[in-house]
Design a protein around this motif. Structure first.
Motif, PDB file in Angstrom:
ATOM      1  N   ALA A 218       0.973  -1.189  -0.179  1.00 44.13           N
ATOM      2  CA  ALA A 218      -0.078   0.064  -0.166  1.00 44.13           C
ATOM      3  C   ALA A 218       0.769   1.130   0.042  1.00 44.13           C
ATOM      4  N   THR A 219       1.720   1.127   0.768  1.00 45.58           N
ATOM      5  CA  THR A 219       2.768   2.298   0.661  1.00 45.58           C
ATOM      6  C   THR A 219       3.513   2.648  -0.511  1.00 45.58           C
ATOM      7  N   ARG A 220       3.808   1.588  -1.284  1.00 44.79           N
ATOM      8  CA  ARG A 220       4.420   1.791  -2.528  1.00 44.79           C
ATOM      9  C   ARG A 220       3.530   2.562  -3.485  1.00 44.79           C
ATOM     10  N   ALA A 221       2.169   2.042  -3.289  1.00 38.90           N
ATOM     11  CA  ALA A 221       1.271   2.531  -4.239  1.00 38.90           C
ATOM     12  C   ALA A 221       1.116   3.975  -4.184  1.00 38.90           C
ATOM     13  N   TRP A 222       1.277   4.548  -2.811  1.00 39.03           N
ATOM     14  CA  TRP A 222       1.460   6.049  -2.707  1.00 39.03           C
ATOM     15  C   TRP A 222       2.632   6.550  -3.370  1.00 39.03           C
ATOM     16  N   ALA A 223       3.763   5.779  -3.212  1.00 38.83           N
ATOM     17  CA  ALA A 223       4.919   6.401  -3.743  1.00 38.83           C
ATOM     18  C   ALA A 223       4.800   6.468  -5.260  1.00 38.83           C
ATOM     19  N   ALA A 224       4.116   5.515  -5.986  1.00 37.91           N
ATOM     20  CA  ALA A 224       3.987   5.623  -7.441  1.00 37.91           C
ATOM     21  C   ALA A 224       3.104   6.982  -7.756  1.00 37.91           C
ATOM     22  N   LEU A 225       2.406   7.634  -6.905  1.00 39.37           N
ATOM     23  CA  LEU A 225       1.738   8.913  -7.074  1.00 39.37           C
ATOM     24  C   LEU A 225       2.628  10.073  -6.855  1.00 39.37           C
ATOM     25  N   ASN A 226       4.046   9.882  -6.105  1.00 36.32           N
ATOM     26  CA  ASN A 226       4.802  10.903  -5.722  1.00 36.32           C
ATOM     27  C   ASN A 226       6.130  10.907  -6.732  1.00 36.32           C
ATOM     28  N   PRO A 227       6.251  12.020  -7.395  1.00 38.75           N
ATOM     29  CA  PRO A 227       7.565  12.121  -8.458  1.00 38.75           C
ATOM     30  C   PRO A 227       8.506  12.125  -7.672  1.00 38.75           C
ATOM     31  N   LYS A 228       8.858  12.292  -6.330  1.00 41.40           N
ATOM     32  CA  LYS A 228       9.886  12.664  -5.630  1.00 41.40           C
ATOM     33  C   LYS A 228      10.279  11.158  -4.815  1.00 41.40           C
ATOM     34  N   ALA A 229       9.541  10.239  -4.893  1.00 45.65           N
ATOM     35  CA  ALA A 229       9.889   8.965  -4.337  1.00 45.65           C
ATOM     36  C   ALA A 229      10.932   8.275  -4.960  1.00 45.65           C
ATOM     37  N   TYR A 230      11.547   7.382  -4.323  1.00 48.89           N
ATOM     38  CA  TYR A 230      12.698   6.882  -4.689  1.00 48.89           C
ATOM     39  C   TYR A 230      12.463   5.353  -5.440  1.00 48.89           C
ATOM     40  N   ARG A 231      11.399   4.609  -4.982  1.00 45.33           N
ATOM     41  CA  ARG A 231      10.897   3.503  -5.557  1.00 45.33           C
ATOM     42  C   ARG A 231       9.465   3.709  -5.875  1.00 45.33           C
ATOM     43  N   ARG A 232       9.095   3.434  -7.267  1.00 43.16           N
ATOM     44  CA  ARG A 232       7.818   3.836  -7.535  1.00 43.16           C
ATOM     45  C   ARG A 232       7.101   2.748  -8.345  1.00 43.16           C
ATOM     46  N   ASP A 233       8.053   1.689  -8.690  1.00 47.93           N
ATOM     47  CA  ASP A 233       7.249   0.558  -9.264  1.00 47.93           C
ATOM     48  C   ASP A 233       6.505  -0.189  -8.424  1.00 47.93           C
ATOM     49  N   PRO A 234       5.089  -0.604  -9.000  1.00 50.46           N
ATOM     50  CA  PRO A 234       4.301  -1.586  -8.264  1.00 50.46           C
ATOM     51  C   PRO A 234       5.071  -2.698  -7.663  1.00 50.46           C
ATOM     52  N   LEU A 235       4.538  -3.131  -6.402  1.00 47.31           N
ATOM     53  CA  LEU A 235       4.781  -4.042  -5.566  1.00 47.31           C
ATOM     54  C   LEU A 235       3.840  -4.873  -5.205  1.00 47.31           C
ATOM     55  N   THR A 236       4.099  -6.327  -5.200  1.00 51.88           N
ATOM     56  CA  THR A 236       3.136  -7.084  -4.946  1.00 51.88           C
ATOM     57  C   THR A 236       3.479  -7.803  -3.349  1.00 51.88           C
ATOM     58  N   ARG A 237       2.385  -8.183  -2.906  1.00 55.09           N
ATOM     59  CA  ARG A 237       2.583  -9.092  -1.515  1.00 55.09           C
ATOM     60  C   ARG A 237       3.629 -10.344  -1.907  1.00 55.09           C
ATOM     61  N   ASP A 238       3.508 -10.859  -3.057  1.00 54.76           N
ATOM     62  CA  ASP A 238       4.518 -12.133  -3.147  1.00 54.76           C
ATOM     63  C   ASP A 238       6.093 -11.543  -3.035  1.00 54.76           C
ATOM     64  N   GLN A 239       6.225 -10.357  -3.744  1.00 49.24           N
ATOM     65  CA  GLN A 239       7.457  -9.630  -3.823  1.00 49.24           C
ATOM     66  C   GLN A 239       7.986  -9.329  -2.659  1.00 49.24           C
ATOM     67  N   VAL A 240       7.183  -8.874  -1.671  1.00 51.76           N
ATOM     68  CA  VAL A 240       7.842  -8.661  -0.545  1.00 51.76           C
ATOM     69  C   VAL A 240       7.994  -9.876   0.267  1.00 51.76           C
ATOM     70  N   ILE A 241       7.057 -10.966   0.386  1.00 54.39           N
ATOM     71  CA  ILE A 241       7.611 -12.292   0.975  1.00 54.39           C
ATOM     72  C   ILE A 241       8.534 -12.845   0.519  1.00 54.39           C
ATOM     73  N   ASN A 242       9.084 -12.973  -0.965  1.00 55.88           N
ATOM     74  CA  ASN A 242      10.171 -13.388  -1.417  1.00 55.88           C
ATOM     75  C   ASN A 242      11.380 -12.574  -1.333  1.00 55.88           C
TER      76      ASN A 242
END
Lengths: 381, 132
Positions: free
Chosen positions: A168-192
């Motif tokens: 959810a936090t990454r989804a906010w970052a996707a809307l912020n041009p100043k954010a360092y990581r803006r690519d979409p993220l999934t639960r599986d990516q976090v777990i793995n």
């Protein structure tokens, strides 16, 4: 005695963020300082208070004041980790209320990424730390992992629930041009993403970036003279309970319990009044514990509270709307960026990530290893 | 680590002297009677000074635990390894390692454990725990 409306925030700014190799801690703070004064419409010569925290230099307060050419008549270097700046906001309010200063600037900067300054990761072996040093607990992540292990065991909280916050936090970052990581993220990516210290994984952990920030705090009289709408401090509370994790009284309750109670009482608002929330996310577990300690949910319910994207864009609990320490930036002591984002949300300056009709914001800074916390509640006129 | 320790520490020297003999020492307040760890010269509960030294049986319950996969440089060769917070029966909490032999040993929160002193990374005996 209350600090309610004792001061207003008149200007906020970041320096360049992320990886800024052509910088020093001084130039980044100067960038943020100048931009925040411009944002406020205030001259440097009007600054009479300076509040600084940083893990750099010999005497950061003196060094940055000298560099900027400020000789403040009110100074505060309260340094309690990443929450320092929420403490500073309360202290600036008290100083302004007492008539000790009129225009106070809170400042921070770090080049930890470019300079590969791993100071915060060093295992100390003196004083109280000698009783933890032999065991190789990585700092600070190991301490937060211990707290997570306790919460998991006591309440059945899961890694999936923590992962949902990172998503959810990454989804906010996707809307912020100043954010360092803006690519979409999934639960599986976090777990793995690989265990760092169980149960915390790499994507449960904040970024490691450069960056600086500044916040201009002014008296009510000064606030009235400025163009932008003042953002008022409605309530503030602070507390710290320990320095090292083996001394934390209860690993599932943070000092936010005390600071939050005080901030809500001072502001005269309840949880239902909060439109947007900015909580220090050094690690996913930090947010879960803080939400419970602040009373947004009951002890043990933090996992369910965070699950399934409730805190992301479009959810009913907008949280860490800049993308947080997890995805926007994290230059060591992140707390100043919580204030910056809350002010921008209340001023409706957030474009794509703007929370509609945000009038009251809650900020909660955590420092050390769940050691210190200050809660600030901000509001418009 | 030991090489960093170049001054006398009145709070810690009796503790480490005990550790060298395989004895887990803590302190107890002579006024309010609470167990005090880490050892210190003033009671963090009531403020009374000069708590007395005491010896723990070394038995307790795992309060929290983490297995470290990404270790600090000095510990990299040991990873993965487990770090515990243990509530000792005498009423204090401390950090310890999980004894790594046999290497398949694991514990979970709530398990009973007992202390043994074995050489830490600096060669000085430190408290490690094993399941009961």
């Amino acid at each position: 005695m209350s600090l309610k409306r004792a001061c207003a925030i008149a200007g906020v700014a970041e320096s360049r963020l992320g990886v800024v190799p052509d910088s020093t801690v001084l130039t980044l703070q100067a960038e943020a300082f100048a931009a925040a004064l411009f944002d406020a419409g205030i001259e440097k010569t009007d600054v009479d208070g300076l509040l600084v925290s940083g893990a750099w230099g010999r005497l950061p307060q003196l060094q940055i004041a000298e560099y900027l050419g400020i000789q403040p008549t009110y100074a505060d270097s309260t340094s309690v980790g990443g929450a320092s700046f929420e403490f500073h906001l309360g202290h600036a309010a008290a100083a302004i209320q007492a008539g000790l200063c009129k225009v106070a600037v809170i400042l921070y900067g770090s080049t930890q990424r470019s300079k590969q300054d791993k100071y915060i990761f060093q295992i100390r072996n003196d004083l109280g730390y000698q009783y933890e040093a032999p065991f190789g607990l990585p700092t600070p992540v190991g301490a937060y992992a211990l707290a997570a292990s306790r919460h998991f065991a006591e309440y059945g909280t899961t890694s999936d629930q923590l992962a949902d916050l990172a998503v959810a936090t990454r989804a906010w970052a996707a809307l912020n041009p100043k954010a360092y990581r803006r690519d979409p993220l999934t639960r599986d990516q976090v777990i793995n993403s690989g265990l760092i210290a169980s149960p915390l994984r790499r994507l449960d952990c904040c970024l490691f970036t450069d960056g600086g920030g500044a916040v201009v705090v002014v008296s009510p009289d000064v606030a009235k003279t400025l163009d932008k709408p003042p953002v008022w401090l409605l309530g503030q509370g602070e507390s710290h309970s320990h320095a090292q994790i083996s001394e934390m009284p209860n690993l599932t309750v943070t000092p936010a319990a005390e600071s939050g109670k005080r901030a809500f009482a001072m502001a005269g608002v309840t949880h239902d009044h909060i439109d947007v929330t900015e909580i220090y996310d050094s690690f996913t577990i930090t947010v879960l514990l803080t939400l419970e300690s602040l009373g947004f949910c009951s002890p043990g319910e933090g996992g369910a509270f965070l699950a399934n994207g409730r805190t992301g864009p479009g959810g009913d609990f907008p949280l860490n709307t800049n993308g947080g320490g997890l995805s926007y930036c994290h230059p060591g002591q992140y707390g100043i960026f919580l204030i910056i984002e809350a002010v921008r949300q209340l001023r409706s300056e957030c474009d794509e990530r703007q929370v509609a009709d945000a009038v009251i914001a809650l900020i909660s800074g955590t420092g050390g290893v769940l050691s210190s916390n200050s809660t600030c509640i901000l509001g418009l006129e | 680590m030991a090489e960093d320790k170049n001054t006398l520490d009145p709070d810690a020297d009796p503790y480490w002297e005990g550790a060298a003999k395989g004895v887990l020492r803590y302190r107890r307040c002579t006024n309010c009677s609470i167990a005090i760890f880490y050892p210190r010269s003033i009671c963090p509960n009531c403020g009374a000074t000069d708590p007395k030294w005491a010896v723990s049986e070394g038995a307790g319950v795992v309060y929290a635990c983490t297995t470290v996969h990404r270790a600090p440089p000095a510990f990299a060769e040991r990873a993965p390894y487990t770090v515990l917070l243990v509530d000792l029966d005498e009423g204090f909490r401390m950090m310890g390692g999980l004894l790594s032999e046999p290497c398949e040993t694991t514990v979970v929160v709530g398990d009973r454990v007992t202390v043994t002193f074995t050489d830490g990374p600096d060669g000085r005996p430190a408290p490690y725990f094993k399941p009961v």
